[in-house]
Design an enzyme around this catalytic site. Structure first.
Site, mmCIF file in Angstrom:
data_model
loop_
_atom_site.group_PDB
_atom_site.id
_atom_site.type_symbol
_atom_site.label_atom_id
_atom_site.label_comp_id
_atom_site.label_asym_id
_atom_site.label_seq_id
_atom_site.Cartn_x
_atom_site.Cartn_y
_atom_site.Cartn_z
ATOM 1 N N GLY A 1 -11.362 4.769 -3.850
ATOM 2 C CA GLY A 1 -9.958 4.524 -4.127
ATOM 3 C C GLY A 1 -9.693 4.053 -5.548
ATOM 4 O O GLY A 1 -10.231 4.580 -6.509
ATOM 5 N N SER A 2 -8.878 3.026 -5.671
ATOM 6 C CA SER A 2 -8.251 2.661 -6.931
ATOM 7 C C SER A 2 -9.213 2.142 -7.989
ATOM 8 O O SER A 2 -10.149 1.393 -7.705
ATOM 9 C CB SER A 2 -7.185 1.590 -6.669
ATOM 10 N N CYS A 3 -8.911 2.510 -9.245
ATOM 11 C CA CYS A 3 -9.638 1.992 -10.408
ATOM 12 C C CYS A 3 -9.387 0.499 -10.606
ATOM 13 O O CYS A 3 -10.141 -0.171 -11.320
ATOM 14 C CB CYS A 3 -9.215 2.747 -11.668
ATOM 15 N N THR A 4 -8.327 -0.041 -9.992
ATOM 16 C CA THR A 4 -7.982 -1.448 -10.143
ATOM 17 C C THR A 4 -8.907 -2.350 -9.350
ATOM 18 O O THR A 4 -8.808 -3.583 -9.422
ATOM 19 C CB THR A 4 -6.506 -1.673 -9.729
ATOM 20 N N GLY A 5 -9.850 -1.770 -8.609
ATOM 21 C CA GLY A 5 -10.830 -2.580 -7.901
ATOM 22 C C GLY A 5 -11.585 -3.521 -8.818
ATOM 23 O O GLY A 5 -11.959 -4.634 -8.411
#
Length: 603
Positions: A75-79
């Site tokens: 999923g998200s790169c904001t992990g």
């Protein structure tokens, strides 16, 4: 690079696994194991450490003080930002054990180590060894060695996040240009020096031997995940950070011009807005969109870029044919500050080939709900593998269809790229994206398979709808045109909110085309700069128990992010529900089983 694996028995009560250390350290604690990848953004609360992904087997578990074992991120790169927030407080796992090396989560640890002097051990052990973790209760990690116990050992001494008292002297084995060395020795300023150190650290973990030039960047780290995310950006500004390539900004966490009017609490709105300002102070453009491929600055095929934001990465690679990794938050700005990226992964031809073929069933007439559902389902099948999808050669999906497919695919998978035979540019001749020297496995999808994913995204059991959430990713001009046509001459139900998120540039184009006047007459709310993954109450009405969306991405994240159940459906169904206040619950025709054919009557 696959991890080396060794197995041995210490006693009847334990076994030892050997892996590859991504971040060195010593840790032990209760083992928290899952065989499904986890997106930390939208999947883990950065302030409590609780897993909030309602679709994940660890839902409701707390990571704090435990050794977390997952096959990979997804999923998200904001992990990476969520990981850094966890490390800046008291809610991080004590160590992270993975089957595959994950750049997003590892980068979050490295940034926390550099800025906050707090770190955890990260170990990659490969899939075969990872399977041996199932059923184990306790883990002890020392460097590259992992010891497992079926129950808590008598000498257990659980650890916490480690404090890093002294940064080791920096060195690298990568081949550097004269410009690289100038950045690394600090002659271009401290921000560029630290950025280059992080770029090189990640390059070594990824197995790169050299760097390459990039032409543009898209920054995802401007999403506010908590005080640590703002502290990181403001520290770079204080060090004199300036981007070296044209740089756009992802959606931020508030509509910067209207957050007060929308009722956002100043305790959140002010730092979230300040974070956007900090990145603009580094020279980034005021774009604030999660769909940079809709901007005039979108890259051309073959262009080497550094984009973060998972849906944007997948679209750039798959639909535009540009070249980027799924860059984690903070590595994106580091590359923008240096103009240099690791020469690995999807930057290279050999790493853009499919490692899985997907065959679709015979399909009837499709609507726009098909593509996000299919992307979500295929992402679950792929993990980190790049797929080649067969069966859509004559379907002629639009760019909006591919946008919706890619966003949902990026939500449920870790892969940065997909191919659709006869549709996406590199798969117009499908044999060119298949490994010629090895057999590529095939997965066949049935309508029953798609129905199971449909039911997973449709978590609501009550027909009442309080909110229609559109624009995840941000609406395109053609989506505005479609929505305006559906809303023309109608008006939403008084008890239903309908809100659309989009970029400022697209909003002005839609206004000039007359679409916004139609939507405002219908009763829609327009929100720019931010996106649904960052919005909560009061934009999500407090009385709303369930919402409806045509986004596979938001249908997955909303239950965890805003605590509402979801109806997932086509855009037309969303408009009908906005008018009636009720979800029809109808299955799309293409998902309905074919009627049985009666035997002919013989006279």
């Amino acid at each position: 690079m696959p991890a080396a694996m060794e197995f041995s028995s210490l006693s009847a009560a334990s076994c030892v696994l050997q892996g590859r250390s991504l971040v060195a350290g010593h840790a032990e604690g209760e083992l928290l194991f899952a065989d499904m990848g986890l997106s930390f953004w939208g999947g883990v609360d950065p302030f409590t450490g609780e897993v909030i992904d309602r679709h994940h087997p660890l839902n409701g578990q707390c990571l704090a003080g435990r050794v977390l074992a997952i096959p990979s991120g997804r999923g998200s790169c904001t992990g990476s930002s969520v990981m850094m927030e966890l490390l800046s407080g008291e809610h991080a796992p004590t160590a992270l054990v993975m089957a595959e090396a994950d750049e997003i989560l590892t980068l979050g640890v490295l940034v926390a180590e550099r800025l906050f002097q707090r770190s955890i051990a990260v170990l990659c052990i490969g899939h075969e060894a990872f399977a041996r973790l199932r059923g184990q209760a306790y883990a002890r990690l020392e460097g590259e060695q992992l010891t497992l116990y079926p129950q808590r050992p008598a000498d257990a001494q659980p650890t916490r996040v480690a404090s890093v008292h002294q940064q080791p002297a920096f060195s690298t084995a990568l081949a550097l240009s004269e410009g690289d060395r100038a950045l690394l020795d600090g002659s271009q300023g401290q921000a560029a020096q630290v950025a280059m150190q992080l770029v090189l650290r990640m390059a070594e973990l990824q197995g790169a031997t050299e760097l390459l030039d990039v032409t543009q960047a898209h920054i995802d780290g401007c999403i506010y995940t908590g005080p640590a995310s703002l502290r990181f950006a403001e520290q770079l500004v204080a060090w004199g950070a300036k981007v070296r390539v044209p740089t756009t900004l992802n959606s931020i966490s508030v509509d910067q011009r209207r957050w007060r009017a929308l009722g956002i609490d100043a305790a959140f709105g002010e730092p979230a807005s300040a974070l956007g300002d900090a990145y603009m102070a580094m020279g980034a453009q005021l774009s604030f969109t999660c769909a940079p491929y809709l901007l005039d600055s979108a890259p051309a095929a073959g262009e080497q870029i550094v984009w973060a934001e998972s849906n944007a990465v997948v679209y750039a690679n798959s639909v535009l044919g540009a070249r980027t990794l799924k860059y984690p938050d903070y590595l994106d700005i580091c590359i923008a500050l240096t103009g240099r990226a690791p020469k690995v992964g999807c930057h290279l031809d050999a790493h853009r080939l499919a490692s899985l073929q997907i065959e679709l069933p015979t399909l009837g007439e499709l609507d726009d709900a098909f593509y996000p559902l299919l992307g979500y389902h295929i992402g679950l099948l792929c993990g980190s593998r790049i797929p080649l999808v067969r069966g859509l050669e004559h379907a002629q999906p639009t760019l909006d269809d591919l946008k919706a497919f890619g966003a949902a695919f990026a939500t449920s998978s870790a892969a940065p790229l997909f191919h659709i035979a006869g549709v996406t540019p590199e798969a117009l001749a499908p044999e060119k994206v298949i490994h010629s020297d090895q057999t590529t496995p095939t997965e066949r999808i049935s309508l029953d398979d798609l129905r199971r994913s449909w039911d997973e995204l449709n978590s609501a059991r009550d027909a009442e709808v309080g909110l229609i959430a559109l624009g995840n990713p941000h609406f395109s001009l053609s989506e505005f045109a479609s929505l305006a046509a559906l809303c023309q001459g109608r008006h939403k139900h008084a008890a239903v909110s309908l809100a659309i998120t989009c970029g400022r540039a697209i909003l002005e184009q839609a206004r000039a085309a007359g679409h916004i006047a139609v939507l405002e007459a219908f009763g829609a709310t327009l929100i720019t700069d931010t996106c649904w993954c960052m919005l909560g109450e009061p934009v999500v009405p407090t009385h709303c128990r369930s919402l409806m969306t045509n986004s596979g991405k938001y249908a997955h994240y909303a239950p965890g992010l805003v605590g509402r159940s979801v109806h997932f459906a086509s855009l037309a169904e969303c408009v009908d529900a906005a008018c009636s206040g009720q979800a029809s619950g109808r299955l799309p025709r293409w998902l309905q089983p074919a009627a049985p054919v009666e035997n002919p009557t013989h006279v």
